[in-house]
Every structure is written in structure tokens, then in C-alpha cells.
Design an enzyme around this catalytic site. Structure first.
Site, PDB file in Angstrom:
ATOM      1  N   CYS A 119     -72.927  -1.201 -84.900  1.00 63.16           N
ATOM      2  CA  CYS A 119     -73.935  -2.261 -85.052  1.00 63.16           C
ATOM      3  C   CYS A 119     -74.405  -2.327 -86.506  1.00 63.16           C
ATOM      4  O   CYS A 119     -74.482  -3.400 -87.105  1.00 63.16           O
ATOM      5  CB  CYS A 119     -75.120  -2.010 -84.113  1.00 63.16           C
ATOM      6  N   CYS A 120     -74.693  -1.141 -87.096  1.00 60.60           N
ATOM      7  CA  CYS A 120     -75.091  -1.104 -88.516  1.00 60.60           C
ATOM      8  C   CYS A 120     -73.983  -1.679 -89.399  1.00 60.60           C
ATOM      9  O   CYS A 120     -74.262  -2.330 -90.406  1.00 60.60           O
ATOM     10  CB  CYS A 120     -75.421   0.322 -88.953  1.00 60.60           C
ATOM     11  N   CYS A 202     -84.648  -1.855 -88.886  1.00 59.76           N
ATOM     12  CA  CYS A 202     -84.688  -2.801 -87.765  1.00 59.76           C
ATOM     13  C   CYS A 202     -85.744  -2.364 -86.744  1.00 59.76           C
ATOM     14  O   CYS A 202     -85.943  -1.163 -86.514  1.00 59.76           O
ATOM     15  CB  CYS A 202     -83.325  -2.853 -87.089  1.00 59.76           C
ATOM     16  N   CYS A 205     -84.985   0.144 -83.927  1.00 57.17           N
ATOM     17  CA  CYS A 205     -84.466   1.435 -84.395  1.00 57.17           C
ATOM     18  C   CYS A 205     -85.441   2.151 -85.317  1.00 57.17           C
ATOM     19  O   CYS A 205     -85.051   3.077 -86.037  1.00 57.17           O
ATOM     20  CB  CYS A 205     -83.135   1.225 -85.111  1.00 57.17           C
ATOM     21  N   CYS A 229     -77.372   4.732 -92.418  1.00 54.73           N
ATOM     22  CA  CYS A 229     -76.772   3.600 -91.731  1.00 54.73           C
ATOM     23  C   CYS A 229     -75.430   3.200 -92.306  1.00 54.73           C
ATOM     24  O   CYS A 229     -74.830   2.248 -91.858  1.00 54.73           O
ATOM     25  CB  CYS A 229     -77.708   2.395 -91.775  1.00 54.73           C
TER      26      CYS A 229
END
Ligand code: SF4
Length: 234
Positions: A119-120, A202, A205, A229
Site C-alpha cells: 500500500c505504501c 496517513c 496508520c 514506509c
């Protein structure tokens, strides 16, 4: 094969300069090839102020992952307004995000470290690579104190993953020095810092930290990983 340049002279020079002087020197040495990535954190707000008030030709950009806190985007707008500057915003590729969410679910990053890293990658790393492409110097707000991973860094260092020289002007600043500078210069900052958030990424997170916890403890708190990340590689 790496195109690693010889940067020891540059390192010697900036080690004797203040952040403001170092930024001015590199802007002069690398015209049109120096960029600064801001996440709107406190360190980055200091650097934005240094660039904007000296009117340095350094492009400022930010990555909007699509999952940021509204307070962060509001701060971006307030910063542009205060310093009469534009922060270029990079977004993830639409197809990549749609495919990732279709496969893993909207919050699938909680399911595994692998999912979180992918996702990162989609939301941050790929847009970062686009933003850095064609440049020679990447200015960052990293401080050695922020985590064990960052304590060994140098002010000028080669970023192997992104094939670019990184300049970390605030590397040896303490947290207290940074806060004093922000207060003195009335630099706008994220109101979440006043609620115990230190390192803000984010929304899903990031959490506030407890007194005495490591500054990065509020990022991906459910993991035992290195709390990075993938933006900063060495
Ligand atoms: S911090 Fe969380 S939401 Fe943001 S890109 Fe990484 S995994 Fe995705």
C-alpha cells in the site's frame, strides 16, 4: 551499476553551514535539479519556511496518499497562503490504487506487513519516484533523533533506492531546538501535534504516542517492523 557520485567535498561544506546556508548553497550548485519533499511535519515546516523566506529556487512537493488527515491538507493550504508559495502535490496512479483496494480491501494494510508495504508503495513510493525523476538533490526533514534507523545518517548521503543525493539539513537538530524555531518564527503546524501525535502520516496508520515512547511508535503501531514506509532507502 550505481551512478554514485563523489560527494565528500559537498558533505564537508554543508557540515559547516547552517540549514539556511546549506540550502542556499545547494540551490546555487544544482539549479533546477533540487527538490524538497514535505509531509507537512514539524521538521518539514521548518525547511519550507527556510526555502520560502529566502526565496530559494527549490521545488517543494508533497505526496497526497488519499488517506491523509484533513488537518494535514488544511495545513498544506495554510502554508501555501502564509508563504505565498505553491507546494506541488503528487497523487498515486488511479489504476494502481483501485487494483490494490479491489484485491486487499480498503483497509487491507492491517492484514500483513507485506500488504502494508505494498500500500505504501502504491500510495507513496511510486509517486515519490515520479517527483524525484530528473533531479540531483532531494532535501528531506530527517533528524537523527527520530529513530534508531536514522541515527547513523549523514547530512549528505546517497539514496541507492532512488538514485539521488539526499540532503538532510536538520539532521543534528534536537526536538527542542526545532520547537523553539517554530515558536520563534510563528511557523504554522499541524494541530494534531498538540494532541500527542508526533510523526504524522496517513490517518489509519498513525496514532498519538504516550510520554516516553519513541517518536515513530505511533506509525504502524501494530507492527514490529522498522517503521519505515520505503520512502527513505540507503
Ligand atoms: S501509511 Fe498506511 S494508508 Fe498510508 S500508504 Fe502506508 S499503508 Fe497505506
Amino acid at each position: 551499476m550505481s551512478k554514485k557520485p563523489n560527494w565528500s567535498d559537498l558533505e564537508n561544506q554543508v557540515n559547516h553551514l547552517s540549514p539556511a546556508e546549506g540550502l542556499a548553497l545547494l540551490a546555487e550548485l544544482f539549479p533546477g535539479k533540487i527538490v524538497f519533499s514535505t509531509s507537512l511535519g514539524q521538521e518539514d515546516q521548518v525547511i519550507t519556511q527556510l526555502i520560502a523566506t529566502q526565496n530559494l529556487p527549490i521545488k517543494i512537493f508533497s505526496l497526497d496518499t488519499g488517506r491523509l488527515f484533513p488537518e494535514t491538507l488544511d495545513l498544506l493550504a495554510r502554508t501555501e497562503s502564509k508563504y505565498k508559495t505553491r507546494i506541488q502535490v503528487y497523487y498515486p496512479e488511479r489504476d494502481s490504487v483501485e487494483n490494490w483496494v479491489a484485491k486487499n480491501g480498503i483497509n487491507g494494510f492491517y492484514d500483513s506487513v507485506e500488504n502494508r508495504k505494498s500500500c505504501c508503495y502504491v500510495r507513496k513510493v511510486e509517486p515519490l519516484k515520479r517527483a524525484l525523476a530528473g533531479n540531483e538533490i532531494w532535501v528531506t526533514g530527517l533528524r537523527a533523533e527520530q529513530s534508531a534507523n536514522r541515527s547513523e545518517m549523514k547530512k549528505i548521503e546517497w539514496d541507492e533506492g532512488n538514485q539521488i543525493l539526499k540532503y538532510n539539513p536538520l539532521l543534528d537538530w534536537t526536538f527542542d531546538e526545532m520547537i523553539a524555531y517554530i515558536d520563534e518564527h510563528k511557523i504554522p503546524y499541524n494541530p494534531l501535534h498538540d494532541q500527542g501525535f508526533v510523526s504524522i502520516g496517513c490517518a489509519p496508520c498513525t496514532r498519538a504516542i504516550l510520554p516516553g515512547e519513541d517518536a515513530r511508535a505511533g506509525r504502524w503501531w501494530w507492527e514490529d517492523s522498522k517503521k519505515e514506509c520505503g520512502l527513505h532507502t540507503r
